[in-house]
Motif scaffolding. Sequence first.
Motif, PDB file in Angstrom:
ATOM      1  N   ILE A   1       2.347  17.985   1.714  1.00 33.24           N
ATOM      2  CA  ILE A   1       1.128  18.809   1.729  1.00 33.24           C
ATOM      3  C   ILE A   1       0.403  18.703   0.391  1.00 33.24           C
ATOM      4  N   ASP A   2       1.155  18.867  -0.701  1.00 28.04           N
ATOM      5  CA  ASP A   2       0.538  18.814  -2.033  1.00 28.04           C
ATOM      6  C   ASP A   2      -0.097  17.445  -2.290  1.00 28.04           C
ATOM      7  N   SER A   3       0.615  16.393  -1.895  1.00 28.66           N
ATOM      8  CA  SER A   3       0.103  15.045  -2.109  1.00 28.66           C
ATOM      9  C   SER A   3      -1.158  14.788  -1.299  1.00 28.66           C
ATOM     10  N   LEU A   4      -1.156  15.232  -0.042  1.00 27.32           N
ATOM     11  CA  LEU A   4      -2.319  15.000   0.818  1.00 27.32           C
ATOM     12  C   LEU A   4      -3.518  15.816   0.350  1.00 27.32           C
ATOM     13  N   MET A   5      -3.265  17.008  -0.181  1.00 25.64           N
ATOM     14  CA  MET A   5      -4.371  17.800  -0.720  1.00 25.64           C
ATOM     15  C   MET A   5      -5.011  17.074  -1.897  1.00 25.64           C
ATOM     16  N   GLU A   6      -4.175  16.446  -2.714  1.00 20.91           N
ATOM     17  CA  GLU A   6      -4.693  15.718  -3.878  1.00 20.91           C
ATOM     18  C   GLU A   6      -5.425  14.446  -3.457  1.00 20.91           C
ATOM     19  N   GLN A   7      -4.851  13.708  -2.514  1.00 19.56           N
ATOM     20  CA  GLN A   7      -5.410  12.417  -2.142  1.00 19.56           C
ATOM     21  C   GLN A   7      -6.667  12.540  -1.292  1.00 19.56           C
ATOM     22  N   SER A   8      -6.799  13.627  -0.519  1.00 19.06           N
ATOM     23  CA  SER A   8      -7.932  13.744   0.375  1.00 19.06           C
ATOM     24  C   SER A   8      -9.086  14.512  -0.223  1.00 19.06           C
ATOM     25  N   GLY A   9      -8.954  14.913  -1.481  1.00 21.69           N
ATOM     26  CA  GLY A   9      -9.991  15.725  -2.121  1.00 21.69           C
ATOM     27  C   GLY A   9     -11.189  14.915  -2.586  1.00 21.69           C
TER      28      GLY A   9
ATOM     29  N   ILE B   1      -9.170  15.352  14.776  1.00 18.14           N
ATOM     30  CA  ILE B   1      -9.249  15.811  13.391  1.00 18.14           C
ATOM     31  C   ILE B   1      -8.087  15.272  12.571  1.00 18.14           C
ATOM     32  N   SER B   2      -6.900  15.196  13.176  1.00 16.09           N
ATOM     33  CA  SER B   2      -5.732  14.707  12.458  1.00 16.09           C
ATOM     34  C   SER B   2      -5.814  13.203  12.219  1.00 16.09           C
ATOM     35  N   THR B   3      -6.242  12.435  13.227  1.00 14.67           N
ATOM     36  CA  THR B   3      -6.338  10.988  13.045  1.00 14.67           C
ATOM     37  C   THR B   3      -7.402  10.633  12.012  1.00 14.67           C
ATOM     38  N   ARG B   4      -8.518  11.367  12.012  1.00 13.58           N
ATOM     39  CA  ARG B   4      -9.556  11.119  10.997  1.00 13.58           C
ATOM     40  C   ARG B   4      -9.019  11.400   9.593  1.00 13.58           C
ATOM     41  N   PHE B   5      -8.304  12.504   9.474  1.00 11.90           N
ATOM     42  CA  PHE B   5      -7.764  12.880   8.170  1.00 11.90           C
ATOM     43  C   PHE B   5      -6.759  11.848   7.669  1.00 11.90           C
ATOM     44  N   HIS B   6      -5.814  11.458   8.522  1.00 11.41           N
ATOM     45  CA  HIS B   6      -4.769  10.539   8.080  1.00 11.41           C
ATOM     46  C   HIS B   6      -5.319   9.140   7.829  1.00 11.41           C
ATOM     47  N   GLN B   7      -6.362   8.767   8.526  1.00 12.43           N
ATOM     48  CA  GLN B   7      -6.994   7.483   8.245  1.00 12.43           C
ATOM     49  C   GLN B   7      -7.567   7.474   6.831  1.00 12.43           C
ATOM     50  N   ARG B   8      -8.165   8.593   6.434  1.00 12.40           N
ATOM     51  CA  ARG B   8      -8.743   8.664   5.090  1.00 12.40           C
ATOM     52  C   ARG B   8      -7.657   8.568   4.022  1.00 12.40           C
ATOM     53  N   VAL B   9      -6.573   9.299   4.193  1.00 17.03           N
ATOM     54  CA  VAL B   9      -5.546   9.270   3.147  1.00 17.03           C
ATOM     55  C   VAL B   9      -4.818   7.927   3.124  1.00 17.03           C
ATOM     56  N   ARG B  10      -4.755   7.235   4.270  1.00 18.48           N
ATOM     57  CA  ARG B  10      -4.207   5.872   4.245  1.00 18.48           C
ATOM     58  C   ARG B  10      -5.063   4.995   3.336  1.00 18.48           C
TER      59      ARG B  10
ATOM     60  N   GLN C   1      10.867  -1.480   2.740  1.00 20.11           N
ATOM     61  CA  GLN C   1      10.544  -2.903   2.681  1.00 20.11           C
ATOM     62  C   GLN C   1       9.137  -3.137   2.143  1.00 20.11           C
ATOM     63  N   GLU C   2       9.023  -4.133   1.309  1.00 17.49           N
ATOM     64  CA  GLU C   2       7.722  -4.487   0.746  1.00 17.49           C
ATOM     65  C   GLU C   2       6.935  -5.341   1.734  1.00 17.49           C
ATOM     66  N   GLY C   3       5.622  -5.295   1.608  1.00 16.62           N
ATOM     67  CA  GLY C   3       4.760  -6.153   2.402  1.00 16.62           C
ATOM     68  C   GLY C   3       4.391  -5.625   3.767  1.00 16.62           C
ATOM     69  N   GLN C   4       4.936  -4.475   4.156  1.00 20.67           N
ATOM     70  CA  GLN C   4       4.593  -3.926   5.457  1.00 20.67           C
ATOM     71  C   GLN C   4       3.342  -3.057   5.354  1.00 20.67           C
ATOM     72  N   SER C   5       2.682  -2.866   6.473  1.00 18.43           N
ATOM     73  CA  SER C   5       1.482  -2.042   6.493  1.00 18.43           C
ATOM     74  C   SER C   5       1.848  -0.566   6.402  1.00 18.43           C
ATOM     75  N   VAL C   6       0.867   0.245   6.052  1.00 20.62           N
ATOM     76  CA  VAL C   6       1.081   1.695   6.023  1.00 20.62           C
ATOM     77  C   VAL C   6       1.451   2.196   7.407  1.00 20.62           C
ATOM     78  N   GLU C   7       0.821   1.629   8.430  1.00 20.43           N
ATOM     79  CA  GLU C   7       1.105   2.049   9.805  1.00 20.43           C
ATOM     80  C   GLU C   7       2.563   1.785  10.176  1.00 20.43           C
TER      81      GLU C   7
END
Length: 231
Positions: free
Chosen positions: A223-231, A176-185, A132-138
Amino acid sequence: MKPSIEAIKVRRLYLQVAEQLQQLIENGAFAIGSRLPAERELASQFGVSRPTIREAMIALEISGLVEVRSGSGVYVLERAGTRQLPEMQAPGPFEILEARGLFEGEACALAAQRINADQLDRLAQLLAAMEQEGQSVEQAEAFDQQFHCGIAEASGNSAISATVAWLWQLRNGSEISTRFHQRVREEGSRPIVADHEAILQALREHDSNAARGAMANHLQRVIDSLMEQSG
């Protein structure tokens, strides 16, 4: 007097790397404001994977020793006294993803044999909600979690279902996980809908090998996507 015996603690690999880097920073091996060596170079020097280096950098960032600048690198911050790395008991985000790949792949293969029509309908509803469009990432991530946990439940094995749910709790609960996922969001990361469609199709066809492969491919792509996005 008998010597005391201390319990042996297994130190997480990313923390071992972070501690060595902290010592180098505190000893002045890396000057304030300087950029740390490239991730690939550090991985080679420490003999670990790039995801482990990425997790170590997040730990150093949480401790206030470095600043991670997206697309630029990791820079040493000015030291105000000695900072200690936080006591992180949870696995790093990439460790969790690797474990999920092992458990969820087999859970998906088993679910392909046992899933019923109601469970398939529920997964289809969650996939539609994810699109669905318009929803938050969360919100999208919440549907993503329900989708994955629903597959684990469809395996018919309560131990597998509980393990997968626990891995998601680790993902959502550790510092550590919440900090990481917040950044990639913030970088625009969202669940990969096409992968979930492939998983659901394999489940509909009750094809265990296809289901296992679709889940494994999906989590490796994450994994590959998160490595690219969080770099």
